[in-house]
Design a protein around this motif. Sequence first.
Motif, PDB file in Angstrom:
ATOM      1  N   LYS A  14       0.804  -1.055   0.081  1.00 27.28           N
ATOM      2  CA  LYS A  14       0.120   0.092  -0.158  1.00 27.28           C
ATOM      3  C   LYS A  14       0.853   1.243  -0.145  1.00 27.28           C
ATOM      4  O   LYS A  14       1.900   1.302   0.818  1.00 27.28           O
ATOM      5  CB  LYS A  14      -0.874   0.104   1.186  1.00 27.28           C
ATOM      6  CG  LYS A  14      -1.848   1.299   1.283  1.00 27.28           C
ATOM      7  CD  LYS A  14      -2.629   1.261   2.562  1.00 27.28           C
ATOM      8  CE  LYS A  14      -3.352   2.646   2.857  1.00 27.28           C
ATOM      9  NZ  LYS A  14      -3.617   2.647   4.151  1.00 27.28           N
ATOM     10  N   VAL A  15       0.834   2.248  -1.017  1.00 30.16           N
ATOM     11  CA  VAL A  15       1.689   3.220  -0.991  1.00 30.16           C
ATOM     12  C   VAL A  15       0.786   4.664  -1.163  1.00 30.16           C
ATOM     13  O   VAL A  15      -0.238   4.611  -1.783  1.00 30.16           O
ATOM     14  CB  VAL A  15       2.583   3.144  -2.303  1.00 30.16           C
ATOM     15  CG1 VAL A  15       3.453   1.991  -2.051  1.00 30.16           C
ATOM     16  CG2 VAL A  15       1.975   3.066  -3.600  1.00 30.16           C
ATOM     17  N   GLU A  16       1.429   5.555  -0.731  1.00 29.87           N
ATOM     18  CA  GLU A  16       0.916   7.010  -1.061  1.00 29.87           C
ATOM     19  C   GLU A  16       1.918   7.971  -1.545  1.00 29.87           C
ATOM     20  O   GLU A  16       3.305   7.206  -1.586  1.00 29.87           O
ATOM     21  CB  GLU A  16       0.470   7.543   0.282  1.00 29.87           C
ATOM     22  CG  GLU A  16      -0.841   6.989   1.010  1.00 29.87           C
ATOM     23  CD  GLU A  16      -0.906   7.557   2.393  1.00 29.87           C
ATOM     24  OE1 GLU A  16      -0.502   8.612   2.694  1.00 29.87           O
ATOM     25  OE2 GLU A  16      -2.051   6.941   2.968  1.00 29.87           O
ATOM     26  N   VAL A  17       1.951   8.892  -2.010  1.00 25.64           N
ATOM     27  CA  VAL A  17       3.041   9.983  -2.467  1.00 25.64           C
ATOM     28  C   VAL A  17       3.895  10.384  -1.209  1.00 25.64           C
ATOM     29  O   VAL A  17       3.296  10.466  -0.353  1.00 25.64           O
ATOM     30  CB  VAL A  17       2.363  11.248  -2.892  1.00 25.64           C
ATOM     31  CG1 VAL A  17       3.445  12.023  -3.294  1.00 25.64           C
ATOM     32  CG2 VAL A  17       1.545  10.784  -4.099  1.00 25.64           C
ATOM     33  N   GLY A  18       4.969  10.028  -1.435  1.00 26.04           N
ATOM     34  CA  GLY A  18       6.079  10.144  -0.534  1.00 26.04           C
ATOM     35  C   GLY A  18       6.538   8.887   0.340  1.00 26.04           C
ATOM     36  O   GLY A  18       7.223   8.821   1.262  1.00 26.04           O
ATOM     37  N   THR A  19       5.719   7.850   0.276  1.00 24.29           N
ATOM     38  CA  THR A  19       5.959   6.387   0.747  1.00 24.29           C
ATOM     39  C   THR A  19       7.306   6.260   0.342  1.00 24.29           C
ATOM     40  O   THR A  19       7.774   5.972  -0.868  1.00 24.29           O
ATOM     41  CB  THR A  19       4.950   5.277   0.439  1.00 24.29           C
ATOM     42  OG1 THR A  19       3.466   5.907   0.791  1.00 24.29           O
ATOM     43  CG2 THR A  19       5.254   4.023   1.328  1.00 24.29           C
ATOM     44  N   ILE A  20       8.021   5.581   1.487  1.00 21.50           N
ATOM     45  CA  ILE A  20       9.395   4.966   0.706  1.00 21.50           C
ATOM     46  C   ILE A  20       9.454   3.509   1.171  1.00 21.50           C
ATOM     47  O   ILE A  20       9.023   3.002   2.103  1.00 21.50           O
ATOM     48  CB  ILE A  20      10.678   5.522   1.806  1.00 21.50           C
ATOM     49  CG1 ILE A  20      10.885   7.198   1.500  1.00 21.50           C
ATOM     50  CG2 ILE A  20      12.014   4.649   1.659  1.00 21.50           C
ATOM     51  CD1 ILE A  20      11.974   7.633   2.444  1.00 21.50           C
TER      52      ILE A  20
END
Length: 102
Positions: A14-20
């Motif tokens: 699960k990713v959002e903008v800015g996820t590393i």
Amino acid sequence: MVYAVVRAGGRQEKVEVGTILTVDRVKGDDKGKVQLPAVLLVDGDTITSEASALAKVNVVAEVLEDLRGPKIVIQKFKNKTGYKKRQGHRQELTRIKVTGIK
């Protein structure tokens, strides 16, 4: 809130903008960008899971660094036969940062 579930390195994340993320080794293009295939997209109240609609979704990430995981030791042993085997492994990994979901 916009987030996506992407397929990365044999797993779903699960990713959002800015996820590393740390995923299995991937090779970026000449600018260090990586395209990740989306499995699910959530945009506020709208949930998109159809394959035809997800083909238009573009999740872009940039490669931060290539690294290696921790060393694991594999040992096999059979009692009373003198059989011992020892092997090590370090997984090749890449750390990426999600820069856009379009």
